[in-house]
Design an enzyme around this catalytic site. Structure first.
Site, PDB file in Angstrom:
ATOM      1  CB  SER A 198      -1.350  -8.773  -1.289  1.00 40.24           C
ATOM      2  OG  SER A 198      -0.737  -8.819  -0.022  1.00 40.24           O
ATOM      3  CE  LYS A 199      -8.754  -6.048  -0.940  1.00 36.63           C
ATOM      4  NZ  LYS A 199      -9.783  -7.047  -1.099  1.00 36.63           N
ATOM      5  NE  ARG A 200       1.281 -10.238   2.896  1.00 33.65           N
ATOM      6  CZ  ARG A 200       2.573 -10.051   2.966  1.00 33.65           C
ATOM      7  NH1 ARG A 200       3.102  -9.408   3.986  1.00 33.65           N
ATOM      8  NH2 ARG A 200       3.372 -10.500   2.015  1.00 33.65           N
TER       9      ARG A 200
END
Ligand code: GLU
Length: 449
Positions: A236-238
């Site tokens: 994911s984006k993190r």
């Protein structure tokens, strides 16, 4: 029947690398089987879907070399078909309006939880034909039926129909929900194989029931493993960049597709073209477990592709104006395109503190003399590797080692303490520029502080 596959991204964001991988496997499967690969834009979420994201999806697919065949289908254009199919199901009693309130549904869920039953809605409005508004649900029989499908990648998968409850298929006649719209569209497009992420496995039994209710042929299903970050959680984006476009500035599209292909499939070698992937590809051999997005591996693959670029391809991609010799020095060492800026001394004069010129404990005067000797040797030299290796080797012997000669030369030419061999740099930037930089180093050492 010829193979027809699709990807169905929603234009509510940029194309995710996971969807990029799905696109690749769909495309490989289509090409392998002489079939077609299509794109359907799932833009039913009108608030979050934008034309910009839609365009960015086209661009990302084109960049990856996975341009869809034929017309692009858009869910928002199919509302009329959804509506008439819903009306038909309602008329046949296969679907019904449910007017239970949120509070009632919540109470039902709590009750089921307390009895340790799976949460689902078992509607008692099913047989009532009076309602003409509310959410539309599929009437699912509460019997012992087992819904089975043979997933091409994961093998047989079973679900108990009674655990699904009377699930919703539309918010109203004009607002079909995901499962219903997908079935209608896949049937309409005559999709033969639905190849998508494993997060959709639990939707598949619902979709099978919808196919049955509509009397439509059921396609084959294959669920791809999710792409995981190195900590094995869903990427994911993190974890950093997840959109295909984010990779454009650093990676070659062939490298990214080679990488995406090989993290979910074991090909016979690590570096392979799309054509080679097509010839080896067997959908049933896609891995079942999550594919780890290992950036180090991606960088390594990218470096292999960068090395294969011709000088003019590299210059075209980066816009750098450098000699072909300089390109070679860069491409042999580069993992990511934007890191080419670390080699800026190959196209512009470097700046550095003059102290960097000093080799170990040598004095400024000693280093100046060493550079002057190099200069004296270089100035009349007929530019070429062999003569340079011999001459600078001779100077090194005189100086009692390579360091006193090569260190200040390296710094004079690159402005860095680590760089390719100064002889390579000199050959890449040419005689005039080399002399100019060595002279400048001498002048700097001359300057009083
Ligand atoms: N719009 C869905 C998604 O992006 C498509 C799922 C499917 O392929 O059926 O996940």
């Amino acid at each position: 029947m010829s193979v027809k596959v699709r990807i169905a991204p929603s234009p509510t964001g940029f194309l995710h690398v996971g969807t990029g991988q799905s696109a690749l496997y769909n495309w490989l499967f289509a090409r392998k089987n002489g079939g077609t690969f299509q794109l359907r834009i799932e833009d039913t979420d009108r608030e979050r879907s934008t034309k910009e994201y839609e365009q960015s999806i086209f661009d990302a697919l084109a960049w990856l070399g996975l341009t869809p065949d034929g017309e692009i289908s858009r869910q928002s254009e199919h509302a009329g078909q959804y509506r008439s199919a819903l009306e038909e199901l309602l008329a046949e009693g296969k679907a019904f309006y449910c007017r239970h309130t949120q509070e009632e549904l919540e109470a039902e869920r709590k009750n089921q939880e307390s009895k340790k039953e799976p949460p689902r809605h078992l509607c008692d409005h099913k047989n009532s034909r009076e309602e003409e508004s509310g959410i539309i649900r599929l009437a699912v029989k509460e019997d012992d039926r087992i819904i089975k499908f043979d997933d091409i990648i994961r093998g047989p998968i079973e679900f108990q129909a009674s655990l699904l409850g009377d699930f919703s298929i539309a918010k109203s006649l004009d607002e079909a929900l995901y499962n219903f719209a997908v079935v209608m569209d896949d049937a309409d497009m005559r999709i033969t194989h639905v190849i998508r992420g494993e997060d959709h496995i639990s939707n598949t039994p619902k979709q099978i029931l919808i196919y049955e209710a509509l009397g439509l042929p059921i396609p084959h299903f294959a669920h791809l493993p999710l792409i995981l970050a190195s900590d094995r959680s869903k990427l994911s984006k993190r974890h950093g960049a997840v959109a295909v476009v984010d990779y454009k500035k650093d990676y070659l599209p062939e490298a990214l597709s080679n990488f995406l292909g090989s993290i979910g499939y074991t090909f016979s070698k690590e570096i392979l073209t799309k054509e080679e992937m097509i010839s080896e590809f067997d959908l049933s051999k896609v891995h079942k477990s999550g594919a780890v997005f290992d950036v180090k591996k991606l960088n390594w693959i990218n470096a292999q592709y960068i090395r294969r670029l011709s000088a003019s391809e590299f210059k075209g991609l980066t816009g750098l104006k450098v000699s072909d010799e300089a390109v070679l020095l860069i491409t042999e060492r580069l993992e990511k395109l934007s890191d080419a800026s670390e080699f800026s001394y190959l196209w512009s004069e470097p700046e550095y503190p003059k102290e960097l010129l000093l080799w170990k404990t040598s004095s400024s005067e000693e280093v100046k003399q060493s550079l002057e000797k190099s200069l004296k040797f270089l100035e009349p030299l007929e530019w070429g590797r062999e003569a340079m290796v011999a001459g600078l080797g001779h100077l090194s012997n005189e100086a009692g080692g390579k360091g006193p000669v090569f260190w200040p030369l390296r710094v004079a030419l690159s402005g860095k303490d680590k760089s390719p061999d100064p002889i390579d740099i000199a050959l890449a930037i040419g005689k005039e520029e080399t002399i100019k930089r060595v002279q400048k180093a001498v002048n700097q050492l001359d300057e009083q502080d």
